[in-house]
Design an enzyme around this catalytic site. Structure first.
Site, PDB file in Angstrom:
ATOM      1  N   ASP A 459      10.887  -5.340  10.276  1.00 27.84           N
ATOM      2  CA  ASP A 459      11.535  -6.660  10.273  1.00 27.84           C
ATOM      3  C   ASP A 459      12.241  -6.402  11.609  1.00 27.84           C
ATOM      4  O   ASP A 459      12.459  -5.428  12.175  1.00 27.84           O
ATOM      5  CB  ASP A 459      12.558  -6.684   9.265  1.00 27.84           C
ATOM      6  CG  ASP A 459      11.812  -7.284   7.985  1.00 27.84           C
ATOM      7  OD1 ASP A 459      10.657  -7.685   8.036  1.00 27.84           O
ATOM      8  OD2 ASP A 459      12.265  -6.852   6.876  1.00 27.84           O
ATOM      9  N   THR A 461      15.662  -8.552  12.097  1.00 25.97           N
ATOM     10  CA  THR A 461      16.980  -8.885  11.765  1.00 25.97           C
ATOM     11  C   THR A 461      17.602  -7.700  10.750  1.00 25.97           C
ATOM     12  O   THR A 461      16.851  -7.188   9.761  1.00 25.97           O
ATOM     13  CB  THR A 461      17.291  -9.805  10.658  1.00 25.97           C
ATOM     14  OG1 THR A 461      16.863 -11.146  11.542  1.00 25.97           O
ATOM     15  CG2 THR A 461      18.678 -10.417  10.730  1.00 25.97           C
ATOM     16  N   ASP A 781      13.038  -6.751   3.188  1.00 24.92           N
ATOM     17  CA  ASP A 781      14.181  -6.924   2.511  1.00 24.92           C
ATOM     18  C   ASP A 781      14.410  -8.024   1.387  1.00 24.92           C
ATOM     19  O   ASP A 781      15.004  -8.100   0.470  1.00 24.92           O
ATOM     20  CB  ASP A 781      15.316  -7.241   3.566  1.00 24.92           C
ATOM     21  CG  ASP A 781      14.950  -8.455   4.411  1.00 24.92           C
ATOM     22  OD1 ASP A 781      14.043  -8.978   4.231  1.00 24.92           O
ATOM     23  OD2 ASP A 781      15.951  -8.657   5.168  1.00 24.92           O
ATOM     24  N   ASP A 785       8.724  -9.949   0.075  1.00 23.59           N
ATOM     25  CA  ASP A 785       8.497  -8.701   0.856  1.00 23.59           C
ATOM     26  C   ASP A 785       7.459  -7.646  -0.210  1.00 23.59           C
ATOM     27  O   ASP A 785       6.906  -6.875   0.294  1.00 23.59           O
ATOM     28  CB  ASP A 785       9.378  -7.920   1.699  1.00 23.59           C
ATOM     29  CG  ASP A 785       9.432  -8.716   2.974  1.00 23.59           C
ATOM     30  OD1 ASP A 785       8.989  -9.739   3.350  1.00 23.59           O
ATOM     31  OD2 ASP A 785      10.770  -8.698   3.293  1.00 23.59           O
TER      32      ASP A 785
END
Length: 1223
Positions: A459, A461, A781, A785
């Site tokens: 990811d 972020t 997260d 996912d």
């Protein structure tokens, strides 16, 4: 009605408990107008029945709050005495853990080892026969070997050897039991430490606070949001678009919408899949629905409960309904077409190797016994020509027992039961140390697999960036501000709408708190994008809390929470005049398409045409994105009362005709340590790919800053829309060949949905373009996912930003959400592999030498040069001590300088084989020289051909001592396995290694000098000791010679320790595994190796399972969740990754929902619109990302009966067999 109602019978078992008696005695007594029994019976009801009971007994939920002395808005007061009283009255939110095994139980388990039992029996026979004395006159007639004892006292000491063997067995058993006990204690400590850190959001005294899960009490008002795992039972007070996955309890796959009107009951252990809300806690701990089930399971009624539930399934037809869900034949065919995920690859290789060595050892030990008995018979009855005398029979039996003991000790030394112990210690040590490196390992397999990782899909972020978002640019009133403007530059009407929109259209759980330290940055709590917007409000010198106090969450008319279909969030307010106003926020280029007006500098709305939108995109959004900013559009819409009430369920009509207020650019700086971490990954042969929900320009800018892509590189950066266009054919079906053309060059996938992430991961794993097969790690997260985390070889969930559902689907939790922690996991994974290889190199050298010496010596001299007790001591050195010393080597940076080994790499490389054979040659040369010419070299009496009860000789003591010294020095050699010359490099960083080598040396001195008859030793002089040490030290010098010989020249060397490849698995075994998504190589090899030594091996392998089992618990989110999983283990509607047998243990608390992505429905997902991945997406409704639930009780095609996996007993040979009550 759900299957859960069968737990009504729990009331009966509950009444026997102290809490139950207390509750009954005080049915309507105490400070609360509500008894524990009432609340329990209330929570057993569902839907309309629950609503009817609440209305009948309490009026409404507020009436229930009043009875429980709490406020639906301000919650409990939070006074300590009130909390204590509630705990006393209604119980604590804790499930009492099962008692650990006592040390004596562990000792008894260790005694079950077959090889030890054989030794015990042989020792007892030897002991009994040693007391038999034939008539002295006839002793000579029993043969030369029986007579010739000069000192009668020596013959009387014949019992010592038998006693010494028994004593050695006791030592081995105690060491094994202590290992088990200390590990159990260590992991219980780990579990309790993690449980103390788990918190949940509640309202106390009007303040939103986080409390430890164990501190939640009946009467608390808790805030729930998407991704949460509920810690207790409760009744809904207020909800926004709240949908719950109750499949873990009821077996129903559809998400249940929770509203005050249709179903306000929420149960502990269920997942919040969408929305948010407030609930009143009504039952905690053992009194919650899952707690009641756990009480039953703990009471040993597991089988009974299983039968009742299965009967219930067949009665109400739930089983039939669920069967229909699994009838997708096309999906099944597709699943079989691709390789399955493989786990326990290292464990499988080790078990296979151990079984092969064990077979060789069994053959050698059997041959030794046969040759010894044959030589004795030939010598006594043929060469000496003696007749069989009845009085001599016990003497002959004694000889046979002695030969048998020698044979068994050869087997003991040959069977490498230290292998699984080395794995256990290495993994346990790694797991403990990885905790300090912010990696919480939930599945031990993940440790070893990370060492082979070739690709990481990360990811953006929070993982690559700091996840501390701030608004740095804004476009409002037709003007692009490069810094946040002063509030007086913004038209008053626009400013008011902006403040109102941000205040109510951000989750009320997101807020800015004062800094922890003076002068520090304000704390961001909740969703970081929303915190950036709230911070923007504060920078405009306004307070969003005044808005929230005016419009509390209960007064919001409707909330469209963020999910992966909408990719935006909207909140509707009802005005006093009957009109409605909706505020929306979402990814800018997507929400702008829904806008038909835009606010100008004068504070008026003007028409927003497509060409205006193109201008904003080109001149505002793209420049912001190219600087790595995330762009968010804020908009609103009014619904006048004259139009009547809109159809709120028709989202397409609702979310259109918006008026744009502003576009903001949010900065999330790259973590300073990430570029270096990515460079280390690339140097280690690992490809890093960024998969993000941000737009392509932002993603490319961040990837460039991180070092994932470099200017001029021939790599792909594409968005989800383009990705789907390239990988699908005309029918919309995904084709592996198309994916194979993309993924090798793909570095950035932007604007991706969770389905895209899953498709990419699956595509890379199934690809055969590159050899060996790619091993993929994924970070995630969000709730959605889950499928990608589950599919990947190693799934990393975010410990801070991650939802409980993501954590549940993962293998490792990153407690700091930091990418550099993944690099540390790679180092530890590679270190585990190398530690095992070091131990193997050492152990196999000892094995080869000891077996050959014992076999050859026995055949030539009719006696083993190394006695049974000495062999057991050597076994202890090389198994327990060496595994501890070599398996605890800390990782070094040099581990990241080589490419990944890959799945097919053998455990023993050709270099290691060269070391093993090279050192074996040196050691055998030394031992045989001493054995056959030692008496001449040292001018001492020969120890060969000694009679039955002869005293120990200096000759054989020197042989034994030199052998042990060579092992000690060779242990230092074994620290290096890649042909390095400096074997002392970093030796003093591992104090465990130093202390074990030194400690073994001291014990050896004691054994030789003071061991006497039990150890068949006599004290040696200083000169003799120096020679022994010198010959041992020769191993280090010889090691340099062996290293000098190039491996490439030795063509005859072969590698060993290959795992069973998937294509090598027989068809019938593959058919048995059709129902499983993974192939567990460790389990499979154990199944094949049902032979003599496998019980012993299984015993120690159990330790690995034991740690796994406890890691499951330790990684879980709070004490009460263990209940759910205990229940899932017995009644789970998912066909999970474990075998049905492993589900039987109620201690495998941590079971994860089985995510299935079926490609059989060719639907192209909506890619047009995505907010950032930190707004964790939830369940997708319109595409193929469907969480398919597979029934537990289904018709078996082979038997036509009910498949009740929970009721099956564990297979006797499997490690789980002895794990049944391990916790």
């Amino acid at each position: 009605m759900s299957a859960l109602t069968t737990v009504n019978m729990a009331s009966n078992s509950f009444r026997g408990s102290k809490r139950g008696r207390h509750a009954q005695a005080n049915h309507d007594v105490g400070d609360f107008n509500c008894s524990l029994k009432e609340l329990r019976s209330l929570m057993e009801l569902r839907g309309p029945e629950g609503i009817a009971r609440i209305q009948e007994c309490y009026g409404d939920v507020e009436g229930l709050c009043t009875r429980l002395r709490t406020s639906p808005i301000h919650g409990l007061g939070g006074h300590a005495d009130d909390i204590a009283r509630r705990k006393e009255e209604f119980g604590q939110n804790v499930i009492p853990p099962k008692k650990p095994k006592t040390f004596l139980q562990l000792v008894w388990e260790a005694l079950q080892d077959v090889t030890l039992i054989i030794l015990e029996v042989a020792a007892i026979i030897s002991l009994g026969l040693s007391f038999y004395r034939p008539p002295d006159a006839e002793r000579e007639n029993c043969g030369k070997a029986a007579g010739g004892v000069e000192d009668e006292g020596e013959a009387d000491a014949g019992w010592i050897e038998g006693a010494a063997i028994l004593l050695s067995v006791v030592c081995v058993v105690l060491v094994t039991a202590f290992n088990d006990w200390s590990k159990e204690k260590q992991f219980r400590g780990l579990q309790s430490r993690i449980e103390q850190e788990q918190k949940f959001t509640v309202v106390r005294g009007g303040q939103v606070v986080q409390v430890h899960v164990a501190e939640i009490v009946v009467g608390d008002v808790a805030q729930v949001k998407y991704g949460d795992l509920l810690p207790a039972d409760g009744v809904l007070i207020q909800g926004n678009d709240l949908k719950i996955d109750e499949s873990s309890l009821t077996g129903e796959s559809d998400h249940v919408k929770k509203t005050l009107d249709n179903d306000p009951m929420l149960l502990s252990g269920t997942h919040v899949m969408e929305g948010s809300g407030k609930i009143l806690i009504t039952a905690v701990g053992v009194n919650s629905q899952t707690g009641i089930i756990f009480t039953l399971l703990g009471a040993g009624d597991e089988y009974l409960l299983t039968q009742d539930i299965s009967a219930f399934h067949s009665q109400d037809g739930a089983g039939v309904e669920m069967q229909a869900l699994n009838s997708d034949d096309e999906g099944e065919e597709k699943k079989k077409a691709h390789p399955k995920k493989e786990k326990s690859v290292l464990q499988g290789k080790l078990t296979k190797l151990a079984v092969q060595i064990g077979k060789a050892g069994l053959f050698m030990s059997g041959l030794t016994v046969i040759i010894l008995i044959t030589l004795f018979m030939v010598d006594t009855f043929w060469i000496q020509g003696l007749p069989w005398i009845a009085d001599c029979t016990p003497i002959y039996i004694q000889f046979c027992v002695k030969f048998f003991i020698i044979g068994v000790t050869v087997l003991v030394v040959a069977v490498p039961e230290g292998l699984p112990l080395a794995v256990t210690i290495s993994l346990a040590y790694s797991v403990k140390k990885m905790m300090k490196d912010n990696n919480l390992v939930r599945h031990l397999d993940a440790c070893e697999t990370m060492g082979n990782a070739t690709a990481i899909c990360s990811d953006k972020t929070g993982t690559l960036t700091m996840n501390r978002m701030t608004v740095v640019q804004a476009y409002l009133g037709d003007r692009h501000y490069r810094v946040v403007p002063e509030s007086d530059l913004i038209p008053g009407k626009v400013l008011d709408l902006l403040i109102m929109g941000i205040g109510v259209n951000c989750a009320y759980t997101s807020k800015i708190m004062s800094p922890e330290k003076e002068g520090g940055l304000p704390r961001q709590v909740g969703n970081k994008t929303e915190c950036a917007l709230l911070g923007f409000v504060l920078e405009l010198r306004r307070d969003y809390m005044t808005i929230r106090n005016e419009i509390p969450e209960e007064k919001l008319f409707k909330v469209y929470t963020f999910n992966s279909v909408r990719k935006s969030m909207s909140t509707v307010l009802k005005n006093a005049d009957g009109s409605y106003r909706m505020f929306s926020k979402g990814a800018s280029e997507i929400l702008l398409k829904k806008c038909c007006k835009i606010m100008t500098a004068s504070g008026e709305a003007k028409v927003f045409k497509p060409r205006d939108r193109d201008y904003v995109v080109k001149n505002v959004i793209e420049p912001m994105a190219s600087e790595g900013l995330r762009t968010i559009c804020l908009a609103y819409r009014d619904f006048p009362p004259v139009d009547g009430e809109p159809d709120w369920e028709n989202e397409t009509d609702i979310l259109t005709g918006l008026t744009c207020l502003c576009v903001v650019g949010i900065e999330d700086p790259v973590r300073p340590e990430v570029p270096d971490a990515i460079k280390r990954c690339q140097r280690a042969g690992i490809t890093v790919r960024m998969v993000t929900g941000d737009n392509i320009d932002t993603a490319r800018a961040i990837a460039s800053k991180c070092g994932i892509v470099h200017p001029g590189d021939d790599f792909l950066c594409i968005d989800g829309k383009e990705f789907n266009r390239r990988i699908r054919n005309q029918l919309g079906e995904i084709e592996q060949e198309r994916i194979d053309k993309i993924w090798p060059k793909l570095r950035v996938l932007a604007r991706s949905s969770p389905t895209d992430k899953h498709t990419l991961v699956k595509g890379i794993m199934d690809s055969t373009v590159l050899e060996p097969r790619q091993v993929v790690a994924v970070t995630g997260d969000g709730t959605n996912d889950g499928p990608a985390l589950k599919k990947a070889d190693v799934g990393f969930a975010m410990g801070i930003a991650g939802t409980d559902v993501a954590k549940e689907a993962s293998d490792i939790i990153l407690t700091d959400d930091n990418f550099s922690s993944i690099v540390k996991a790679v180092m530890w994974g590679r270190n585990v592999y190398d530690s095992i290889s070091k131990f193997l190199q050492f152990q196999l050298t000892v094995n080869v030498v000891a077996v050959i010496v014992a076999f050859t010596g026995a055949c030539i001299t009719q006696d083993s040069p190394l006695k049974a007790v000495q062999m057991l001591w050597v076994n202890l050195i090389m198994d327990t001590f060496a595994s501890l010393a070599l398996a605890t080597e800390p990782p070094t940076e040099s581990l990241l300088l080589r490419k990944p080994y890959g799945r097919n790499k053998p455990l023993i490389s050709r270099t290691m084989m060269k070391n093993i054979l090279g050192h074996a040659v040196y050691q055998l040369t030394v031992i045989f020289t001493l054995l056959f010419t030692g008496e001449q070299i040292f001018d001492i009496d020969s120890g060969r051909y000694a009679p039955l009860h002869a005293p120990p000789s200096e000759h054989y003591t020197i042989v034994f001592n030199t052998f042990v010294m060579m092992q000690l020095f060779n242990e230092i050699n074994a620290r290096k396995i890649h042909g390095e010359r400096n074997v002392f490099d970093g030796i003093f960083k591992n104090m465990i290694f130093c202390s074990i080598v030194f400690g073994t040396f001291i014990i050896q001195i004691v054994i030789v000098q003071f061991g006497g008859k039990p150890f068949s030793c006599v004290g040696l002089s200083i000169d003799q000791w120096l020679w022994c040490v010198f010959l041992g030290f020769g191993c280090l010098l010889w090691g340099q010679v062996v290293t000098t010989v190039p491996t490439s020249r030795l063509k005859f060397l072969k590698s060993a320790g290959h795992g069973t490849q998937q294509e090598e698995i027989p068809e019938d075994e593959l058919e048995e595994m059709d129902d499983l998504d993974e192939i567990d190589h460790g389990e499979m090899e154990m199944r094949r190796g049902q032979v003599l030594w496998c019980r012993g091996l299984g015993r120690i392998q159990t330790q690995v399972c034991l740690i796994n089992s406890k890691l499951y618990i330790s990684a879980y989110n709070h004490p009460s969740i263990r209940v759910v999983n205990a229940f899932q283990d017995t009644l789970s509607p998912y066909e999970g990754l474990e075998t049905p047998e492993s589900r039987n243990s109620i201690h495998n608390f941590m079971t994860t929902p089985e995510f299935r992505i079926e490609d059989s429905e060719p639907q192209i997902p909506l890619i047009d619109d995505t907010e950032g991945e930190d707004d964790a997406p939830t369940k997708r409704n319109n595409n193929n990302a469907v969480d398919r639930i597979i029934p537990l009780y289904k018709e078996s095609p082979k038997t036509g009966g009910i498949h009740q996996s929970a009721a099956l007993p564990p297979r006797p040979g499997s490690p789980l067999h002895s794990l049944e009550t391990s916790l």
